[in-house]
Design a protein around this motif. Structure first.
Motif, PDB file in Angstrom:
ATOM      1  N   ILE A  86      -3.294  16.932   3.990  1.00 43.63           N
ATOM      2  CA  ILE A  86      -2.996  15.720   4.762  1.00 43.63           C
ATOM      3  C   ILE A  86      -2.547  14.828   3.482  1.00 43.63           C
ATOM      4  O   ILE A  86      -3.285  14.733   2.597  1.00 43.63           O
ATOM      5  N   LEU A  87      -1.540  14.117   3.826  1.00 42.42           N
ATOM      6  CA  LEU A  87      -0.920  13.333   2.695  1.00 42.42           C
ATOM      7  C   LEU A  87      -0.798  11.751   3.305  1.00 42.42           C
ATOM      8  O   LEU A  87      -0.268  11.752   4.304  1.00 42.42           O
ATOM      9  N   VAL A  88      -1.297  10.722   2.642  1.00 41.13           N
ATOM     10  CA  VAL A  88      -1.367   9.603   3.348  1.00 41.13           C
ATOM     11  C   VAL A  88      -0.658   8.486   2.268  1.00 41.13           C
ATOM     12  O   VAL A  88      -0.875   8.485   1.057  1.00 41.13           O
ATOM     13  N   THR A  89       0.287   7.834   2.981  1.00 35.19           N
ATOM     14  CA  THR A  89       0.990   6.785   2.285  1.00 35.19           C
ATOM     15  C   THR A  89       0.210   5.579   2.227  1.00 35.19           C
ATOM     16  O   THR A  89      -0.062   4.904   3.145  1.00 35.19           O
ATOM     17  N   GLY A  90      -0.497   5.296   0.982  1.00 33.32           N
ATOM     18  CA  GLY A  90      -1.247   3.910   0.916  1.00 33.32           C
ATOM     19  C   GLY A  90      -0.564   2.839   0.098  1.00 33.32           C
ATOM     20  O   GLY A  90       0.610   2.949  -0.087  1.00 33.32           O
ATOM     21  N   GLY A  91      -1.587   1.885  -0.158  1.00 36.58           N
ATOM     22  CA  GLY A  91      -1.079   0.854  -1.215  1.00 36.58           C
ATOM     23  C   GLY A  91      -1.995   0.148  -2.041  1.00 36.58           C
ATOM     24  O   GLY A  91      -3.109   0.049  -1.434  1.00 36.58           O
ATOM     25  N   ALA A  92      -1.570  -0.244  -3.204  1.00 33.60           N
ATOM     26  CA  ALA A  92      -2.503  -0.867  -4.078  1.00 33.60           C
ATOM     27  C   ALA A  92      -3.197  -2.027  -3.482  1.00 33.60           C
ATOM     28  O   ALA A  92      -4.087  -2.739  -4.073  1.00 33.60           O
ATOM     29  N   ILE A  93      -2.472  -2.675  -2.550  1.00 36.82           N
ATOM     30  CA  ILE A  93      -2.927  -3.727  -1.838  1.00 36.82           C
ATOM     31  C   ILE A  93      -4.229  -3.695  -1.386  1.00 36.82           C
ATOM     32  O   ILE A  93      -4.837  -4.557  -0.994  1.00 36.82           O
ATOM     33  N   ALA A  94      -4.577  -2.456  -1.164  1.00 35.06           N
ATOM     34  CA  ALA A  94      -5.988  -1.869  -0.562  1.00 35.06           C
ATOM     35  C   ALA A  94      -7.180  -2.337  -1.468  1.00 35.06           C
ATOM     36  O   ALA A  94      -8.101  -2.761  -1.230  1.00 35.06           O
ATOM     37  N   TYR A  95      -6.702  -2.620  -2.856  1.00 39.80           N
ATOM     38  CA  TYR A  95      -7.689  -2.737  -3.747  1.00 39.80           C
ATOM     39  C   TYR A  95      -7.524  -4.273  -4.553  1.00 39.80           C
ATOM     40  O   TYR A  95      -8.460  -4.593  -4.984  1.00 39.80           O
ATOM     41  N   THR A  96      -6.308  -4.754  -4.391  1.00 34.62           N
ATOM     42  CA  THR A  96      -6.080  -5.969  -4.828  1.00 34.62           C
ATOM     43  C   THR A  96      -5.549  -6.695  -3.761  1.00 34.62           C
ATOM     44  O   THR A  96      -4.232  -7.077  -3.751  1.00 34.62           O
ATOM     45  N   PRO A  97      -6.099  -7.467  -2.657  1.00 35.06           N
ATOM     46  CA  PRO A  97      -5.394  -7.687  -1.376  1.00 35.06           C
ATOM     47  C   PRO A  97      -4.512  -9.040  -1.763  1.00 35.06           C
ATOM     48  O   PRO A  97      -4.771  -9.818  -2.617  1.00 35.06           O
ATOM     49  N   ASN A  98      -3.418  -9.170  -1.006  1.00 34.71           N
ATOM     50  CA  ASN A  98      -2.604 -10.321  -0.856  1.00 34.71           C
ATOM     51  C   ASN A  98      -3.069 -11.281   0.244  1.00 34.71           C
ATOM     52  O   ASN A  98      -2.933 -10.762   1.375  1.00 34.71           O
ATOM     53  N   PRO A  99      -3.666 -12.383  -0.154  1.00 32.25           N
ATOM     54  CA  PRO A  99      -3.783 -13.228   0.982  1.00 32.25           C
ATOM     55  C   PRO A  99      -2.740 -13.645   2.295  1.00 32.25           C
ATOM     56  O   PRO A  99      -2.895 -14.070   3.052  1.00 32.25           O
ATOM     57  N   ASP A 100      -1.586 -13.724   1.478  1.00 36.27           N
ATOM     58  CA  ASP A 100      -0.296 -13.580   2.168  1.00 36.27           C
ATOM     59  C   ASP A 100       0.119 -12.578   3.090  1.00 36.27           C
ATOM     60  O   ASP A 100       1.029 -12.799   3.784  1.00 36.27           O
ATOM     61  N   TYR A 101      -0.379 -11.469   2.871  1.00 30.38           N
ATOM     62  CA  TYR A 101      -0.276 -10.399   3.559  1.00 30.38           C
ATOM     63  C   TYR A 101      -1.748  -9.796   4.017  1.00 30.38           C
ATOM     64  O   TYR A 101      -2.152  -8.497   3.938  1.00 30.38           O
ATOM     65  N   GLY A 102      -2.440 -10.687   4.869  1.00 27.32           N
ATOM     66  CA  GLY A 102      -3.940 -10.301   4.965  1.00 27.32           C
ATOM     67  C   GLY A 102      -4.100  -9.105   5.962  1.00 27.32           C
ATOM     68  O   GLY A 102      -5.034  -8.153   5.737  1.00 27.32           O
ATOM     69  N   ALA A 103      -3.339  -8.949   6.914  1.00 29.15           N
ATOM     70  CA  ALA A 103      -3.499  -7.987   7.877  1.00 29.15           C
ATOM     71  C   ALA A 103      -3.262  -6.580   7.216  1.00 29.15           C
ATOM     72  O   ALA A 103      -4.087  -5.715   7.516  1.00 29.15           O
ATOM     73  N   LEU A 104      -2.121  -6.684   6.227  1.00 27.15           N
ATOM     74  CA  LEU A 104      -1.775  -5.384   5.616  1.00 27.15           C
ATOM     75  C   LEU A 104      -2.721  -5.001   4.488  1.00 27.15           C
ATOM     76  O   LEU A 104      -3.139  -3.676   4.662  1.00 27.15           O
ATOM     77  N   SER A 105      -3.365  -6.092   3.947  1.00 31.70           N
ATOM     78  CA  SER A 105      -4.309  -5.565   2.914  1.00 31.70           C
ATOM     79  C   SER A 105      -5.597  -5.080   3.621  1.00 31.70           C
ATOM     80  O   SER A 105      -6.337  -4.230   3.161  1.00 31.70           O
ATOM     81  N   ILE A 106      -5.982  -5.561   4.687  1.00 32.12           N
ATOM     82  CA  ILE A 106      -7.142  -5.123   5.533  1.00 32.12           C
ATOM     83  C   ILE A 106      -6.836  -3.626   6.021  1.00 32.12           C
ATOM     84  O   ILE A 106      -7.655  -2.618   5.719  1.00 32.12           O
TER      85      ILE A 106
END
Length: 220
Positions: free
Chosen positions: A138-158
């Motif tokens: 299983i290969l998953v494309t994630g994002g570092a925004i998961a660990y350093t959330p950006n409040p302007d991309y709130g839903a994406l961060s969550i």
């Protein structure tokens, strides 16, 4: 139930839009895989398949809307019926839009959330029987925004935080079944303008992770 165990390996890409999905399909097809592309936009999917220009492999376009995870079942059923095996599930989904977290409502967050952990979990459950048989990945494309959330991309961060958490849980559990789980966390915007975050380079990193099966997460 898997009917047989054919020799040609198969990858299913959930969220097979342009960019990463296209490049991943291209690199795995060149490595000899059959490719199943799952997307809600069948017209765009057909255009991508024409652009791939790969005649030696089967490229199968399938409908599936991750915003409604229940729509994924027919796609996975078709994959197993057609190829009789599944070796890799690549989950590559993000709903990217800019809205400050204070402008999000409980309703808007709930509307966006299904494309992340729920649809990933749905995909895994639909693929798990075949992946156990093939000792797949299983290969998953994630994002570092998961660990350093950006409040302007709130839903994406969550959403990406949920993806990262679920993927790690799956890794702990599925390693006991011989299934490799890998998370590729991307730190910046994906763009063909930059080598590091070029879709082709990201796809190459996914291939390397699959081939090595050595580390859970790569941060790019």
């Amino acid at each position: 139930m898997i009917k047989g165990y054919k020799s040609t390996k198969t990858i299913a890409i959930v969220g097979a839009g342009g960019g990463i999905g296209f490049s991943t399909a291209k690199i795995f097809a060149k490595q000899g895989f059959n490719v199943a592309l799952i997307s809600r936009d069948m017209h765009k999917l057909s255009q991508q398949i024409e652009a791939l220009e790969l005649k030696e492999n089967v490229i199968l376009p399938l409908f599936g809307n991750v915003a409604k995870p229940s729509t994924l079942k027919p796609a996975f059923t078709h994959i197993i019926e057609r190829f009789e095996r599944l070796d890799i599930l690549h989950y590559n989904v993000a709903n990217i839009y800019s809205t400050n977290i204070l402008e999000e409502t409980p309703e808007s967050l709930m509307e966006d959330y299904p494309v992340y952990a729920p649809a990933l979990q749905a995909s895994v459950l639909l693929a798990i029987e075949s992946l156990r048989t093939t000792k797949g990945a299983i290969l998953v494309t994630g994002g570092a925004i998961a660990y350093t959330p950006n409040p302007d991309y709130g839903a994406l961060s969550i959403g990406k935080a949920a993806i990262a958490n679920l993927t790690r849980s799956l890794s702990h559990e599925l390693s006991n079944h011989g299934i490799y789980t890998g998370l590729l966390s991307i730190q910046s915007h994906v763009s063909p303008k930059f080598h590091l975050h070029h879709p082709d380079n990201i796809a190459q990193q996914l291939w390397n992770m699959y081939a090595d099966r050595a580390v859970f997460e790569v941060v790019l």
